[in-house]
Design an enzyme around this catalytic site. Structure first.
Site, short mmCIF file in Angstrom:
data_model
loop_
_atom_site.label_atom_id
_atom_site.label_comp_id
_atom_site.label_asym_id
_atom_site.label_seq_id
_atom_site.Cartn_x
_atom_site.Cartn_y
_atom_site.Cartn_z
N ASP A 1 36.85 2.13 4.13
CA ASP A 1 36.16 1.25 3.79
C ASP A 1 35.98 0.74 2.53
O ASP A 1 36.63 1.89 2.01
CB ASP A 1 34.90 1.74 4.60
CG ASP A 1 33.90 2.48 3.57
OD1 ASP A 1 34.56 3.79 2.91
OD2 ASP A 1 33.00 3.09 4.36
N HIS B 1 36.45 -2.41 11.60
CA HIS B 1 36.21 -0.57 12.60
C HIS B 1 36.25 -1.99 13.96
O HIS B 1 36.23 -2.91 13.84
CB HIS B 1 35.17 -0.49 11.85
CG HIS B 1 35.17 0.01 10.32
ND1 HIS B 1 35.99 0.97 10.11
CD2 HIS B 1 34.46 -0.33 9.68
CE1 HIS B 1 35.93 1.07 8.97
NE2 HIS B 1 35.71 0.34 8.51
N ASP C 1 37.65 7.47 4.52
CA ASP C 1 36.94 6.56 5.19
C ASP C 1 37.47 5.59 5.08
O ASP C 1 38.17 5.12 3.52
CB ASP C 1 35.96 6.39 5.54
CG ASP C 1 35.10 7.87 5.81
OD1 ASP C 1 35.49 8.34 7.02
OD2 ASP C 1 34.08 8.34 5.64
N GLU D 1 34.62 2.33 0.29
CA GLU D 1 33.61 3.54 -0.21
C GLU D 1 34.86 4.23 0.06
O GLU D 1 35.37 5.47 -1.09
CB GLU D 1 32.53 4.10 0.24
CG GLU D 1 32.05 5.36 -0.73
CD GLU D 1 30.83 4.80 -1.68
OE1 GLU D 1 30.80 5.64 -2.23
OE2 GLU D 1 30.62 3.63 -1.89
N ARG E 1 29.85 3.15 10.25
CA ARG E 1 29.69 2.97 9.91
C ARG E 1 30.36 0.78 9.89
O ARG E 1 31.76 0.97 9.65
CB ARG E 1 29.88 3.26 7.80
CG ARG E 1 28.87 4.65 7.21
CD ARG E 1 29.02 4.21 6.15
NE ARG E 1 28.06 5.77 5.81
CZ ARG E 1 28.40 7.32 6.52
NH1 ARG E 1 29.99 7.31 5.92
NH2 ARG E 1 27.37 7.44 6.02
N GLU F 1 36.85 14.01 3.65
CA GLU F 1 36.02 13.92 2.44
C GLU F 1 35.02 14.87 3.12
O GLU F 1 34.43 15.55 1.99
CB GLU F 1 34.18 12.18 3.22
CG GLU F 1 35.39 11.46 2.46
CD GLU F 1 35.31 10.42 2.67
OE1 GLU F 1 35.94 10.40 4.16
OE2 GLU F 1 34.16 9.80 2.90
N TYR G 1 33.61 5.31 14.21
CA TYR G 1 33.02 5.11 12.99
C TYR G 1 31.73 4.69 12.48
O TYR G 1 31.88 3.44 12.86
CB TYR G 1 34.26 4.79 11.13
CG TYR G 1 33.47 5.17 10.64
CD1 TYR G 1 33.82 6.38 9.97
CD2 TYR G 1 33.70 3.41 9.97
CE1 TYR G 1 32.97 5.92 7.80
CE2 TYR G 1 33.29 3.65 8.10
CZ TYR G 1 32.79 4.93 7.46
OH TYR G 1 32.77 5.62 6.23
#
Length: 941
Positions: free
Chosen positions: A106, A381, A104, A108, A336, A18, A334
């Protein structure tokens, strides 16, 4: 990043992440044969407006960006500022043998990977590469063990995005029509705002109660030492067996909750103290219990935000920005995550450091595990921890400033989570006696000793209440036994008043949202940032204060869209989205129930419950926003204050009024923008109404005969002339009244007709230079100045506009024009030493208003801050947020357009088009940058 020309044995592989920072770090771990490039966040999304929607779409699809009639098909468009990057990715893909999507892990990140695949249309094998930390071992393991795209996660994220778009684009226009233009509603932001408003309502309704108690200092009569003090302080507990009332015994209206408690007023408390002057006291009981405290779980997103707020003064947004940098540069895992689980590797690393730094005595025999995860958790995670299989100590990282502080916090918490419990003893001593009037009294004191500090050697959690006692604090009491005689050295009478419930801080609001299971913890920082930016909430110190505007918005939503801001309903929607992510529910049927109120089971946990809160409407969202006739705009924006005074939220801000408009007894006054709602009392309202308001007639202009008046406007006091009736106000012959702002030294109460005429005479012609060029004195946005052609020079005072002579003006112009900053102004306020930079922080007055600075970083005060009220903690927080953002990016200057004699009209058209495109690009860039670096929220959250 420029691609390498070398190829690995397995061919050339394109890895897409990203952010550029992440790409740079990962490239160093992969080496030849891998090209690592960034998508810079999302490359496409729902359109920001109808102008971005392809021409083939019309009607509702064009407005919403979602085709609600055809299974809620989203209309995706490549962001204007990403087209060049998409082209670059396509070009790199043409030269590659494999594509690794390394966004990532997740919802998103999975959605970004899916969008990349959809847009790039790769003809080579595609692999999903996932990792939780950016270390060499983790990246190489991720390359060796790729997986396929998880379509369930993509569907869940897409459903969430469509849901938020429908909510925002359907409910926001209601606010525009009924409250104020350009407002926004969001599925989670509206609920967060409601929480802050409800807390303020509780404060407004709160009535303080006064209560008194006694505190005694009792002596053992022997010499003391640190382990056995000679005296103790105890508070009066009971009188004749009845417990003495404390703050917790009163309700919000100031009434005792139970008649069994004794409410002491000042007179009774003083009388009791006098009756105890000769009393002989003795220890009635000593109760000792073992004390044990276990370590806190490793950080997840919300607990990190809360602790960084308490200990470092960081806002939630600043915390996530600093954490993002630490993650991208390979220092932490990570950030989040909702998990408190540590991998075996991390547990081994933490236990090794416990032994190394604190000794084997502090290491439990078995590793500690922390199971609890929040209900609507993000995907698999670890907890937030230092990266790698060996943790770097803060000193070994080479980090500085905010990144060092946050890393140290994470490191300490992780290591402490694998240490032994703290143990000790807690003791309660009861002391009794009989007063001169025969009443039996009992005082109580509690203490705590820690015999083994365990994990407290490494880490102590902060508290939201600044007066709360932290876990590592000891309170030692004298070693006494039942029956021991004690003498009262002093008995004091103490008065107290109950306090209203504390306002939310960023940390406590994050905690409340998580406990209610509202929204995604990873987006809380963005949610809080949104309600601050929208003006729904402002800050006083660290407290979140709702604006009067937010009261009107929440009032409308509660009365007419009650279920949409209902806490349980919002939490249920999160459950539904999680079910979609697990493949237990279908996206389209759920969206139909939410939007149209259709389908089987529409009344269970779906849109059918999103009525107007009064039980007479069970339709979907679309039906709710279609008929707005029942919404009385004036009613939802009006709040009674008392004495027939009503607060109203108007298009230009809040004001109070009494009586009907245009009636003889009508009164109206504006409300200060930084006034907290709970501070608007009847007394203050009367005071504001009593102030002179309206137009101050100063007299007639002797030349024109027009009346000159002074007014208080949106941008401050000013003077203007009243033009005769019939004067054209529009068209070719329109006449504008002369208007001028008052000087800072002037006020509406003292300004005269002469002052007004002088002000309206500006700009004043001072004279001409030797070449005949005219010099004028003018008052501008940034203060008084001289102007000669295109050359302007600042003046020191506003009075100089009328007093400066031609000679003085020519002298100013004879001096070289100053470039850069003017001489530094003295600070307006000193705030102390910043905990991060360790430099003195002051408040200064700048070109764009007051700001805080430590000499290196400057941060402008927000709308809710004032020079008078700003606290050191708030100043440090603003600087922390500014540092987290990093230096502002410089915008490249546009090359001057070439002048062309022919084809003037087309050139003009082209320029206009270019300006429009540039404007759109800038807007898109801002949005994307926020997505890439912040918590990657959906736009309507």
């Amino acid at each position: 990043m420029s691609p390498t020309s070398e190829t690995a044995k397995g061919g050339r592989r394109l890895v897409i992440v990203e952010s550029p920072a992440k790409a740079k770090t990962i490239k160093g771990y992969l080496g030849p044969g891998y090209v690592v490039e960034a998508s810079v966040g999302h490359i496409r999304d729902l359109p920001n407006g109808a102008a971005e929607v392809p021409e083939k779409y019309t009607g509702e699809v064009r407005r919403l960006g979602v085709d609600v009639e055809h299974d809620f098909e989203p209309i995706y468009v490549v962001n204007a500022d990403k087209r060049a990057q998409v082209k670059k990715l396509k070009d790199l893909l043409k030269e590659s043998d494999e594509l690794y999507l390394a966004t990532d892990e997740d919802r998103e990140g999975e959605a970004i990977a899916w969008h990349l695949q959809e847009v790039l249309k790769p003809k080579v094998p595609v692999k999903r590469m996932v990792f939780h930390e950016i270390t060499k071992a983790a990246i190489q393991a991720a390359v060796a063990n790729p997986r396929q795209l998880n379509q369930k996660l993509v569907d869940a994220q897409e459903t969430r995005r469509i849901l938020d778009r429908l909510y925002g684009y359907e409910v926001s226009p209601v606010l525009w029509k009924k409250v104020m233009p350009r407002l926004s509603a969001g599925r989670v932001q509206s609920v967060a705002t409601r929480l802050v408003v409800e807390r303020e309502r509780d404060r407004i309704a709160f009535r303080s109660a006064e209560y008194w108690d006694l505190t005694g200092t009792f002596s053992t009569g022997r010499a003391g030492d640190p382990s056995d003090p000679s005296s103790l302080v105890a508070r009066l507990q009971t009188v004749d067996g009845r417990r003495v009332a404390q703050g917790r015994d009163f309700d919000s209206l100031g009434q005792l909750k139970s008649a069994n408690t004794l409410h002491l007023d000042e007179a009774n408390a003083r009388a009791l103290a006098a009756a105890l002057e000769q009393t002989r006291f003795a220890v009635r009981s000593v109760e000792s219990k073992p004390y044990r405290r276990s370590p806190y779980a490793p950080f997840r997103t919300t607990t990190l935000q809360q602790e960084a707020s308490r200990k470092l003064g960081f806002g939630a947004k600043a915390t996530m920005q600093v954490a993002q940098k630490l993650y991208e540069n390979g220092f932490i895992t990570y950030m989040r995550t909702d998990s408190t689980t540590l991998s075996d590797t991390a547990v081994a690393a933490a236990r090794a450091q416990v032994t190394q730094l604190y000794g084997a005595d502090y290491l439990p025999s078995a590793p500690r595990t922390y199971a609890g995860k929040v209900k609507n958790a993000q995907e698999a995670h670890e907890a937030i921890r230092p990266s790698g299989d060996r943790f770097r100590t803060p000193a070994e990282t080479g980090l500085t400033g905010d990144q060092f502080k946050l890393y140290e916090l994470i490191w300490k918490r992780t290591v402490a989570s694998q240490m032994k419990d703290a143990t000790g003893n807690s003791v309660t001593v009861k002391i009794g006696g009989t007063a001169a009037d025969g009443r039996d009294v009992e005082f109580s004191a509690s203490g705590k000793t820690i015999t083994f500090h365990g994990f407290l050697k490494a880490y102590v959690e902060g508290a939201d209440d600044p007066n709360a006692e932290l876990d590592d604090r000891e309170r030692r009491l004298p070693q006494v036994s039942e029956g021991d005689a004690l003498s009262a050295q002093e008995i004091t009478v103490d008065g107290h008043a109950t306090k209203p419930p504390a306002r939310y801080t960023e940390a406590s609001l994050v905690k409340e949202l998580e406990e209610r299971e509202i929204g995604r913890p990873s987006t809380y920082a963005s949610i809080i940032g949104t309600i601050l930016d929208r003006g729904y909430v402002f800050k006083k110190g660290t407290a979140l204060v709702p604006s009067f505007l937010s009261f009107a918005v929440v009032n409308l939503l509660e009365k007419h869209f009650g279920r949409l801001v209902d806490y349980d309903f919002t939490a249920k929607m999160e459950d539904d989205l999680d079910r979609i992510a697990r493949g237990e529910a279908q996206s389209v049927p759920w969206l139909k129930r939410f939007y149209f109120g259709e389908g089987e089971g529409a009344g269970i946990g779906g849109a059918a419950e999103a009525g107007n809160g009064d039980g007479d409407h069970l339709g979907g969202l679309k039906e709710l926003v279609t008929d707005l006739g029942a919404i009385d705009a004036r009613e939802v924006s009006s709040f009674p204050v008392g004495n027939d005074i009503v607060l109203r939220v108007g298009r230009y801000g809040p004001y109070i009024e009494r009586g009907e408009k245009d009636s003889e007894n009508h009164q109206r006054a504006d409300i200060p923008t930084d006034l907290a709602p709970d501070e608007l009392s009847v007394e203050l309202a009367e005071e504001l109404l009593a102030k002179p308001s309206g137009d101050f007639e100063l007299g007639a202009d002797p030349v024109s005969g027009n009346q000159i008046v002074a007014k208080d406007g949106r941008y401050g006091p000013y003077v203007t002339e009243i033009l005769p009736e019939g004067t054209p106000k529009t068209g070719k012959n329109a006449v504008k009244p002369r208007t001028a702002s008052l000087f800072k030294s002037m006020s509406l109460d003292t300004v005269t007709l002469d002052d007004a005429l002088k002000l309206m005479s500006l700009p004043r012609v001072v004279g001409a230079d030797a070449e005949g060029q005219e010099i004028t004195a003018q008052n501008g946005r940034y203060g008084p100045y001289l102007k000669k052609g295109t050359d302007s020079r600042s003046l020191q005072t506003e009075d100089q506009l009328f007093t400066i002579t031609l000679e003085e003006a020519l002298e100013i112009y004879s001096q070289p024009k100053q470039r850069g900053r003017a001489a530094a102004k003295p600070p307006l306020k000193e705030l102390g030493t910043d905990p991060v930079s360790e430099k003195p922080v002051v408040v200064k007055d700048g070109r764009f208003g007051p700001y805080v600075t430590d000499g290196e970083t400057n941060a402008t005060l927000r709308s809710g801050d004032s020079v008078e009220d700003i606290t050191p903690e708030r100043g440090f927080e603003l600087l922390a947020e500014k540092r987290a953002k990093g230096p502002a990016k410089k915008t490249a200057k546009k090359a001057p357009a070439k002048k062309t004699a022919a084809k003037k009209a087309p050139a003009k058209k082209a320029t206009a088009a270019k300006k429009t495109a540039a404007k759109k690009t800038t807007t898109a860039k801002k949005t994307t940058a926020k997505k890439a670096t912040a918590a990657k929220p959906t736009a309507e959250d």
